[in-house]
Design a protein around this motif. Structure first.
Motif, PDB file in Angstrom:
ATOM      1  N   THR A  27       6.144  45.973 -55.272  1.00 38.88           N
ATOM      2  CA  THR A  27       6.338  45.014 -54.183  1.00 38.88           C
ATOM      3  C   THR A  27       7.174  45.605 -53.054  1.00 38.88           C
ATOM      4  O   THR A  27       7.974  46.521 -53.268  1.00 38.88           O
ATOM      5  CB  THR A  27       7.027  43.733 -54.723  1.00 38.88           C
ATOM      6  OG1 THR A  27       7.153  42.796 -53.661  1.00 38.88           O
ATOM      7  CG2 THR A  27       8.410  44.028 -55.280  1.00 38.88           C
ATOM      8  N   CYS A  28       6.981  45.055 -51.847  1.00 38.70           N
ATOM      9  CA  CYS A  28       7.871  45.372 -50.731  1.00 38.70           C
ATOM     10  C   CYS A  28       8.808  44.194 -50.460  1.00 38.70           C
ATOM     11  O   CYS A  28       9.580  44.216 -49.509  1.00 38.70           O
ATOM     12  CB  CYS A  28       7.077  45.744 -49.480  1.00 38.70           C
ATOM     13  SG  CYS A  28       5.998  44.451 -48.878  1.00 38.70           S
ATOM     14  N   GLU A  29       8.708  43.144 -51.313  1.00 36.85           N
ATOM     15  CA  GLU A  29       9.609  41.986 -51.198  1.00 36.85           C
ATOM     16  C   GLU A  29      10.826  42.255 -52.084  1.00 36.85           C
ATOM     17  O   GLU A  29      10.829  41.971 -53.288  1.00 36.85           O
ATOM     18  CB  GLU A  29       8.887  40.709 -51.637  1.00 36.85           C
ATOM     19  CG  GLU A  29       7.637  40.388 -50.840  1.00 36.85           C
ATOM     20  CD  GLU A  29       7.936  39.869 -49.440  1.00 36.85           C
ATOM     21  OE1 GLU A  29       9.117  39.579 -49.157  1.00 36.85           O
ATOM     22  OE2 GLU A  29       6.994  39.763 -48.641  1.00 36.85           O
ATOM     23  N   PHE A  30      11.887  42.799 -51.496  1.00 37.79           N
ATOM     24  CA  PHE A  30      13.050  43.235 -52.274  1.00 37.79           C
ATOM     25  C   PHE A  30      13.715  42.082 -53.016  1.00 37.79           C
ATOM     26  O   PHE A  30      14.201  42.250 -54.135  1.00 37.79           O
ATOM     27  CB  PHE A  30      14.066  43.927 -51.366  1.00 37.79           C
ATOM     28  CG  PHE A  30      13.558  45.195 -50.729  1.00 37.79           C
ATOM     29  CD1 PHE A  30      12.460  45.864 -51.241  1.00 37.79           C
ATOM     30  CD2 PHE A  30      14.167  45.715 -49.601  1.00 37.79           C
ATOM     31  CE1 PHE A  30      11.982  47.031 -50.666  1.00 37.79           C
ATOM     32  CE2 PHE A  30      13.698  46.887 -49.008  1.00 37.79           C
ATOM     33  CZ  PHE A  30      12.604  47.542 -49.539  1.00 37.79           C
ATOM     34  N   ALA A  31      13.754  40.894 -52.405  1.00 37.51           N
ATOM     35  CA  ALA A  31      14.408  39.745 -53.041  1.00 37.51           C
ATOM     36  C   ALA A  31      13.717  39.376 -54.354  1.00 37.51           C
ATOM     37  O   ALA A  31      14.375  39.030 -55.337  1.00 37.51           O
ATOM     38  CB  ALA A  31      14.415  38.549 -52.088  1.00 37.51           C
ATOM     39  N   GLU A  32      12.379  39.483 -54.382  1.00 36.97           N
ATOM     40  CA  GLU A  32      11.638  39.174 -55.609  1.00 36.97           C
ATOM     41  C   GLU A  32      11.994  40.163 -56.712  1.00 36.97           C
ATOM     42  O   GLU A  32      12.181  39.774 -57.872  1.00 36.97           O
ATOM     43  CB  GLU A  32      10.129  39.237 -55.344  1.00 36.97           C
ATOM     44  CG  GLU A  32       9.616  38.116 -54.483  1.00 36.97           C
ATOM     45  CD  GLU A  32       8.119  38.216 -54.250  1.00 36.97           C
ATOM     46  OE1 GLU A  32       7.446  39.024 -54.923  1.00 36.97           O
ATOM     47  OE2 GLU A  32       7.615  37.468 -53.402  1.00 36.97           O
ATOM     48  N   ALA A  33      12.083  41.435 -56.364  1.00 35.58           N
ATOM     49  CA  ALA A  33      12.422  42.461 -57.356  1.00 35.58           C
ATOM     50  C   ALA A  33      13.802  42.199 -57.941  1.00 35.58           C
ATOM     51  O   ALA A  33      14.006  42.285 -59.161  1.00 35.58           O
ATOM     52  CB  ALA A  33      12.374  43.852 -56.725  1.00 35.58           C
ATOM     53  N   LEU A  34      14.743  41.831 -57.088  1.00 35.72           N
ATOM     54  CA  LEU A  34      16.112  41.573 -57.563  1.00 35.72           C
ATOM     55  C   LEU A  34      16.155  40.362 -58.483  1.00 35.72           C
ATOM     56  O   LEU A  34      16.918  40.335 -59.451  1.00 35.72           O
ATOM     57  CB  LEU A  34      17.044  41.347 -56.365  1.00 35.72           C
ATOM     58  CG  LEU A  34      17.291  42.573 -55.469  1.00 35.72           C
ATOM     59  CD1 LEU A  34      17.988  42.171 -54.186  1.00 35.72           C
ATOM     60  CD2 LEU A  34      18.109  43.626 -56.205  1.00 35.72           C
ATOM     61  N   GLY A  35      15.336  39.346 -58.201  1.00 34.94           N
ATOM     62  CA  GLY A  35      15.357  38.138 -59.017  1.00 34.94           C
ATOM     63  C   GLY A  35      14.586  38.263 -60.315  1.00 34.94           C
ATOM     64  O   GLY A  35      14.900  37.593 -61.296  1.00 34.94           O
ATOM     65  N   LEU A  36      13.590  39.130 -60.343  1.00 33.86           N
ATOM     66  CA  LEU A  36      12.642  39.149 -61.458  1.00 33.86           C
ATOM     67  C   LEU A  36      12.825  40.309 -62.425  1.00 33.86           C
ATOM     68  O   LEU A  36      12.602  40.173 -63.627  1.00 33.86           O
ATOM     69  CB  LEU A  36      11.220  39.200 -60.866  1.00 33.86           C
ATOM     70  CG  LEU A  36      10.039  38.939 -61.786  1.00 33.86           C
ATOM     71  CD1 LEU A  36      10.047  37.487 -62.253  1.00 33.86           C
ATOM     72  CD2 LEU A  36       8.733  39.229 -61.053  1.00 33.86           C
ATOM     73  N   ALA A  37      13.243  41.473 -61.916  1.00 31.13           N
ATOM     74  CA  ALA A  37      13.118  42.716 -62.693  1.00 31.13           C
ATOM     75  C   ALA A  37      14.305  42.989 -63.604  1.00 31.13           C
ATOM     76  O   ALA A  37      15.447  42.627 -63.301  1.00 31.13           O
ATOM     77  CB  ALA A  37      12.926  43.895 -61.747  1.00 31.13           C
ATOM     78  N   ASP A  38      14.016  43.653 -64.716  1.00 25.87           N
ATOM     79  CA  ASP A  38      15.064  44.181 -65.597  1.00 25.87           C
ATOM     80  C   ASP A  38      15.560  45.525 -65.081  1.00 25.87           C
ATOM     81  O   ASP A  38      16.733  45.869 -65.241  1.00 25.87           O
ATOM     82  CB  ASP A  38      14.509  44.345 -67.020  1.00 25.87           C
ATOM     83  CG  ASP A  38      14.050  43.020 -67.598  1.00 25.87           C
ATOM     84  OD1 ASP A  38      14.914  42.137 -67.784  1.00 25.87           O
ATOM     85  OD2 ASP A  38      12.843  42.861 -67.839  1.00 25.87           O
ATOM     86  N   ARG A  39      14.656  46.296 -64.470  1.00 17.95           N
ATOM     87  CA  ARG A  39      15.024  47.557 -63.810  1.00 17.95           C
ATOM     88  C   ARG A  39      14.246  47.660 -62.513  1.00 17.95           C
ATOM     89  O   ARG A  39      13.128  47.145 -62.410  1.00 17.95           O
ATOM     90  CB  ARG A  39      14.679  48.777 -64.687  1.00 17.95           C
ATOM     91  CG  ARG A  39      15.723  49.134 -65.725  1.00 17.95           C
ATOM     92  CD  ARG A  39      15.416  50.450 -66.415  1.00 17.95           C
ATOM     93  NE  ARG A  39      14.118  50.451 -67.061  1.00 17.95           N
ATOM     94  CZ  ARG A  39      13.184  51.369 -66.865  1.00 17.95           C
ATOM     95  NH1 ARG A  39      13.391  52.368 -66.023  1.00 17.95           N
ATOM     96  NH2 ARG A  39      12.022  51.310 -67.507  1.00 17.95           N
TER      97      ARG A  39
END
Length: 496
Positions: free
Chosen positions: A449-461
């Protein structure tokens, strides 16, 4: 628009809706799936007739019963699917002046030199450098979007509906579009701006209207509200309440790549995804995310490096090889590559598991329908019936179908490429829930993704991809959006 009401099969889609647009302003219209914003705009643009209410310009009531009626009143719509609004085999000039050509009634006496000159003048007025003789089929998506904007000037539009205009654009291209929108405002044109990207809504909008369940629940100037209030109005609750991260047990490695490379976009990628783990790969447009997903799935063939699934080396040379190895892909271009838009929801959901639904080469209709009913309920797909064509669903529900078709397979690794592109906040919640449930089942999730906020909310790494290489890794809670942007832009502090 005053007191607009509309029902479909006895179900109210709009309830006494008022909406106002002034000349020279950008008025954002927001809402989750099924909120009614698309129906409202279809009534304004003449695609639907309202059951109740009136439309007026400068106090004079209009009769808008067709798109032609709307255009006569200066109301134009630029849809998200730009390809459907342009004639591919015609030139840029012909597409810009299309209404003039249509009004000629098929006359052979058209001055092509004059037509090309007028189109060039429109482009020059907008500061656009596009050759008017080029075929539209040769243009990039961003250039096609600009041609549509140029057409609005040629048609002397007074009011413009921009439906998700930035969905196919990079950050730089979106900024260019915003510059053109400033030009439309300066010319006194009123703009209805529909977008799911709240930062750009606040960047360009003068007023914001939010709809929920067919009614207006917020109408504020952009200066008087914020993203949190808008999300709360759209959903009826806060972002944090809507996006809880589901806890999953993280096990051993499922997907491992070493030195994976192909062309200039993927240059020696090393990554590991464990069972139950959500690994986000973030990067700017052009970083190589889509190219990486295609290598893993076998849509493109790797030139160097290795891929292993569950400790076993695989070398997918086609999507069929990828599926056989246990890797499935939900691609960025869902309408072109993720679903068959003309086929029913029922058939789309069945495609990967036809063998299990068949006997002696014949598909069991009863089995297929049971499978579809279960998937539609489990995934929260809003479809009036299983046999409806997938093209008639909203973008968010089409994405759920693109994901859902893989959930009944034996796949162990799910690769998502920009899964929330052009998807509203409500559908994002459902997609995040589905991804969380897959992780709980022990699947490995690679989320590009290029949506950084989604990565921060969803990802373990989180892995940061820049120019085809992984340049940094962060654990959950270790990074901010600024950190991700810094490394995604090759540490260029000015951009960050």
């Amino acid at each position: 628009m005053s007191g607009i009401g509309k029902s479909f099969a006895g179900v109210a889609a709009l309830k006494n809706v008022d909406f106002e647009l002034r000349g020279g302003e950008v008025h954002a219209l927001l809402g989750a799936n099924g909120a009614g914003k698309s129906t409202l705009m279809k009534i304004l643009s003449g695609a639907y007739e309202g059951d109740e209410g009136t439309i007026g310009i400068d106090g004079e009531t209009l009769a808008v019963r067709s798109p032609a009626d709307a255009k006569k009143s200066g109301i134009h719509c630029v849809y998200q699917e730009v390809d459907t609004s342009l004639v591919q085999h015609l030139s840029v000039a012909e597409n810009i002046m299309l209404d003039r050509l249509a009004a000629s009634g098929g006359s052979k006496w058209i001055s092509w030199g004059k037509l090309n000159d007028e189109a060039a003048q429109v482009l020059a007025k907008l500061g656009l450098q596009i050759d008017v003789h080029r075929s539209v089929a040769e243009l990039t998506l961003a250039e096609k979007q600009l041609v549509l904007i140029a057409r609005l000037f040629a048609q002397e539009a007074k009011f413009v509906i921009l439906d998700e205009p930035t969905a196919p654009l990079s950050m730089e291209e979106a900024e260019r579009l915003f510059g053109l929108m400033d030009g439309l405002k300066a010319a006194g044109i009123g703009i209805v701006f529909i977008s799911h990207r709240l930062p750009e809504v606040f960047r360009v909008s003068d007023r914001i209207t939010v709809m929920r369940d067919g009614a207006v629940v917020m109408n504020e100037s952009a200066d008087a509200t914020n993203a949190g209030d808008v999300i709360r109005a759209m959903l009826g609750k806060s972002f944090e309440e809507e996006y809880p991260k589901l806890e999953a047990t993280i096990g051993g490695p499922l997907l491992e790549t070493r030195g994976l490379a192909a062309g200039r976009r993927v240059r020696g990628v090393d990554l590991t995804v464990r069972s139950g783990e959500i690994v986000a790969v973030v990067g700017l447009v052009g970083a190589g995310k889509t190219e990486l997903s295609r290598l893993l799935f076998g849509a493109d063939v790797a030139e160097k490096g290795t891929i292993a699934v569950g400790g076993k080396r695989v070398a997918p040379r086609s999507p069929a090889d990828g599926v056989a190895a246990g890797i499935v892909l939900v691609p960025e271009e869902r309408r072109k590559e993720g679903i068959l838009v003309r086929e029913s929801v029922l058939h789309n959901l069945s495609l990967p598991i036809l063998r299990s639904l068949s006997r002696f080469g014949f598909i069991s209709g009863a089995k297929e329908k049971r499978h579809a009913d279960g998937a539609i309920a489990r995934l929260g797909i809003k479809a009036s019936r299983p046999d409806i064509a997938t093209a008639f669903l909203s973008g968010g529900n089409q994405q759920k179908v693109a994901i859902g078709k893989w959930t009944s397979t034996d796949a162990s690794v799910f690769v998502f490429d920009e899964p929330t592109k052009g998807v509203d906040v409500g559908a994002k919640r459902d997609i995040f829930r589905i991804i969380g449930e897959l992780a709980q089942q022990g699947k490995g999730i690679l989320y590009l993704t290029c949506e950084f906020a989604e990565a921060l909310g969803l990802a373990d790494r989180i892995l940061v991809l820049c120019d085809g290489e992984i340049v940094r890794e962060f654990g959950r809670g270790e990074a901010t959006q600024e950190d991700l942007l810094y490394y995604a832009s090759a540490g260029k502090e000015d951009l960050a």
